[in-house]
Design a protein around this motif. Structure first.
Motif, PDB file in Angstrom:
ATOM      1  N   GLY A 107      -9.543  -3.234   1.161  1.00  0.00           N
ATOM      2  CA  GLY A 107      -8.231  -3.122   1.614  1.00  0.00           C
ATOM      3  C   GLY A 107      -7.161  -3.825   1.040  1.00  0.00           C
ATOM      4  O   GLY A 107      -6.219  -3.477   1.410  1.00  0.00           O
ATOM      5  N   ALA A 108      -7.390  -5.244   1.581  1.00  0.00           N
ATOM      6  CA  ALA A 108      -6.375  -6.344   0.953  1.00  0.00           C
ATOM      7  C   ALA A 108      -6.114  -6.928  -0.837  1.00  0.00           C
ATOM      8  O   ALA A 108      -5.477  -7.281  -0.275  1.00  0.00           O
ATOM      9  CB  ALA A 108      -6.256  -7.454   2.242  1.00  0.00           C
ATOM     10  N   GLY A 109      -7.713  -6.696  -1.316  1.00  0.00           N
ATOM     11  CA  GLY A 109      -8.171  -7.083  -1.938  1.00  0.00           C
ATOM     12  C   GLY A 109      -7.857  -6.538  -2.839  1.00  0.00           C
ATOM     13  O   GLY A 109      -8.058  -6.775  -4.519  1.00  0.00           O
ATOM     14  N   THR A 110      -7.633  -4.735  -2.940  1.00  0.00           N
ATOM     15  CA  THR A 110      -7.767  -4.590  -4.113  1.00  0.00           C
ATOM     16  C   THR A 110      -6.700  -3.513  -3.861  1.00  0.00           C
ATOM     17  O   THR A 110      -6.589  -2.862  -2.731  1.00  0.00           O
ATOM     18  CB  THR A 110      -9.196  -3.267  -4.600  1.00  0.00           C
ATOM     19  OG1 THR A 110      -9.247  -2.432  -3.547  1.00  0.00           O
ATOM     20  CG2 THR A 110      -9.951  -4.666  -4.575  1.00  0.00           C
ATOM     21  N   GLY A 111      -5.804  -2.813  -4.533  1.00  0.00           N
ATOM     22  CA  GLY A 111      -5.410  -1.499  -4.610  1.00  0.00           C
ATOM     23  C   GLY A 111      -5.179  -0.584  -5.608  1.00  0.00           C
ATOM     24  O   GLY A 111      -5.655  -1.125  -6.820  1.00  0.00           O
ATOM     25  N   MET A 112      -5.185   0.805  -5.402  1.00  0.00           N
ATOM     26  CA  MET A 112      -5.460   2.073  -6.718  1.00  0.00           C
ATOM     27  C   MET A 112      -4.391   2.867  -6.622  1.00  0.00           C
ATOM     28  O   MET A 112      -3.962   3.132  -5.726  1.00  0.00           O
ATOM     29  CB  MET A 112      -6.474   2.318  -6.232  1.00  0.00           C
ATOM     30  CG  MET A 112      -7.345   3.998  -7.063  1.00  0.00           C
ATOM     31  SD  MET A 112      -9.312   3.717  -6.550  1.00  0.00           S
ATOM     32  CE  MET A 112      -8.890   4.754  -8.005  1.00  0.00           C
ATOM     33  N   HIS A 138      -3.750  -3.034   8.805  1.00  0.00           N
ATOM     34  CA  HIS A 138      -4.294  -4.650   8.188  1.00  0.00           C
ATOM     35  C   HIS A 138      -3.513  -5.787   9.559  1.00  0.00           C
ATOM     36  O   HIS A 138      -3.595  -6.805   9.605  1.00  0.00           O
ATOM     37  CB  HIS A 138      -4.098  -5.149   7.109  1.00  0.00           C
ATOM     38  CG  HIS A 138      -4.907  -4.325   6.105  1.00  0.00           C
ATOM     39  ND1 HIS A 138      -6.448  -4.898   5.994  1.00  0.00           N
ATOM     40  CD2 HIS A 138      -5.099  -2.709   5.398  1.00  0.00           C
ATOM     41  CE1 HIS A 138      -7.015  -3.944   5.284  1.00  0.00           C
ATOM     42  NE2 HIS A 138      -6.346  -2.191   5.194  1.00  0.00           N
ATOM     43  N   ASP A 139      -2.696  -5.348   9.823  1.00  0.00           N
ATOM     44  CA  ASP A 139      -1.977  -6.180  11.044  1.00  0.00           C
ATOM     45  C   ASP A 139      -1.093  -7.351  10.535  1.00  0.00           C
ATOM     46  O   ASP A 139      -1.487  -8.581  10.738  1.00  0.00           O
ATOM     47  CB  ASP A 139      -2.611  -6.523  12.599  1.00  0.00           C
ATOM     48  CG  ASP A 139      -2.034  -7.253  13.973  1.00  0.00           C
ATOM     49  OD1 ASP A 139      -0.638  -6.756  13.946  1.00  0.00           O
ATOM     50  OD2 ASP A 139      -2.685  -8.026  14.025  1.00  0.00           O
ATOM     51  N   ARG A 140      -0.453  -6.767   9.661  1.00  0.00           N
ATOM     52  CA  ARG A 140       0.358  -8.305   8.387  1.00  0.00           C
ATOM     53  C   ARG A 140       1.939  -8.619   9.264  1.00  0.00           C
ATOM     54  O   ARG A 140       2.247  -7.677   8.724  1.00  0.00           O
ATOM     55  CB  ARG A 140       0.590  -7.509   7.316  1.00  0.00           C
ATOM     56  CG  ARG A 140      -1.218  -7.829   6.279  1.00  0.00           C
ATOM     57  CD  ARG A 140      -1.234  -9.195   6.046  1.00  0.00           C
ATOM     58  NE  ARG A 140      -2.603  -9.121   5.784  1.00  0.00           N
ATOM     59  CZ  ARG A 140      -2.386  -9.292   4.352  1.00  0.00           C
ATOM     60  NH1 ARG A 140      -1.819  -9.275   3.407  1.00  0.00           N
ATOM     61  NH2 ARG A 140      -4.306  -8.809   3.579  1.00  0.00           N
ATOM     62  N   GLY A 141       1.748  -9.757   9.550  1.00  0.00           N
ATOM     63  CA  GLY A 141       3.114 -10.282  10.280  1.00  0.00           C
ATOM     64  C   GLY A 141       3.795  -9.528  10.742  1.00  0.00           C
ATOM     65  O   GLY A 141       3.083  -8.911  12.117  1.00  0.00           O
TER      66      GLY A 141
END
Length: 357
Positions: A107-112, A138-141
């Motif tokens: 989820g954090a390392g790839t995008g589609m 992903h609970d970012r920030g």
């Protein structure tokens, strides 16, 4: 940055850096219901795929419908688990990780980026929430930092801030695809896979989206895998071009030489179907339909449509051979000569198909 309309990209980026993702010996076999109620056929969607994606490079994937392009794309981003083989992301085997760790890594390392933004976006959510979703999951920030990131993403892909509260239905096709691109970039991935990202768009906005992808790739240092039926666009977008046929990678070539120096007959036939306007030629004819993925031919899968095929093609699958250019390899018992023009191949294939076998 060179816009996609200017011609082929340069040499493969990334040098000797560790790969972002590496696929080794990957097979994907699906079970599909056949004629009988309890009978299931085995669909060979991907067969023996080996591929390395270096940091910062763009790899194009071409081939006819059903050749395995989208399956390979899903394997690269961890959406599809190979039946056998390995997928290594930044040095770690994706499918040996615990499920929760794999979801976080993927989820954090790839995008589609998907083909049709109309169906890829939740039509009930405003743009602001669509872009916030990956950050929330992903609970970012903090909440404020997430709002700042949404504004940053909209600016990055050229979306006016006034559209933050708009629903996807109010946006144009190009604007929706910009939202989809921004969502794919939300967590600052190392790898982005674009699966037919412009095929659902009007011709007038395709160049804008393609140039946006190239610009973002260079600015952010992304590795980009670009899957498309539009093989001339793939050539112009990419550092390397992968040709697939019936679930197999049959050739891998630097983009700058794929049109005139490809060694596999299928690659030459594909690119002859969309020649440049300055040098029009008749396409190389491919006689007959693509074989079924449930019952692939023995030996080389392309032999049933190839004008160069003989008995050895029917009995043995060729191994990869290296061409003279670095990074150029192909699987063919009777490859095209490097200096042979596509026009010569057209004449040769016409003679062969007219002769009784």
């Amino acid at each position: 940055m060179k816009p996609y309309t200017d011609g082929a990209a340069g040499a493969t980026a990334g040098g000797a850096a560790a790969p972002v993702v590496e696929v080794s010996g990957a097979h994907v076999v699906h079970k599909a219901r056949s004629g009988g109620l309890f009978t299931r056929d085995r669909v060979h969607a991907l067969t023996g795929a080996d591929l390395v994606i270096a940091p910062g490079e763009t790899v194009g994937v071409v081939g006819e419908s059903g050749c395995g392009k989208s399956t390979l794309a899903k394997v690269l981003v961890g959406v599809e688990r190979p039946t056998s083989g390995t997928v290594t992301f930044q040095g770690r085997d994706l499918w040996s990780m615990p499920a929760a760790e794999r979801r976080t890594t993927v989820g954090a390392g790839t995008g589609m980026i998907f083909q049709d933004p109309s169906t890829a976006l939740n039509r009930r959510l405003p743009v602001r929430q669509i872009l916030r979703d990956p950050l929330d999951v992903h609970d970012r920030g903090t909440k404020a930092q997430r709002e700042d990131r949404v504004r940053e993403l909209m600016s990055l892909v050229g979306l006016p801030r006034a559209l933050a509260d708009a629903l996807p239905g109010r946006l144009s096709g190009g604007q929706r695809q910009r939202v989809a691109i921004a969502r794919a970039l939300a967590l600052e991935p190392r790898l982005v896979v674009a699966d037919e990202p412009t095929s659902a768009l009007d011709v007038s906005v395709r160049a804008q989206i393609l140039n946006l992808l190239l610009d973002l790739k260079e600015r952010l240092g992304l590795a980009l895998v670009f899957v498309s039926h539009d093989i001339q666009t793939v050539r112009r977008m990419s550092d390397r071009v992968i040709t697939m046929y019936l679930g197999r990678i049959v050739e891998e070539s630097p983009a700058g030489i794929v049109t005139d120096r490809a060694r596999h007959p299928y690659t030459r036939a594909l690119f002859s179907a969309t020649p440049g306007l300055l040098h029009p030629i008749d396409p190389i004819p491919l006689v007959g339909p693509v074989p079924s993925a449930t019952r692939p031919p023995s030996g080389c899968p392309f032999r049933t449509r190839c004008w160069k095929a003989d008995e050895v093609c029917a009995s043995d699958m060729p191994d990869f051979s290296a061409a003279s250019a670095p990074g150029h390899r192909f699987r063919c018992h009777h490859p095209v000569q490097e200096d042979q023009s596509t026009g010569d191949l057209v004449r040769q294939s016409h003679r062969t198909t007219e002769e009784p076998r």
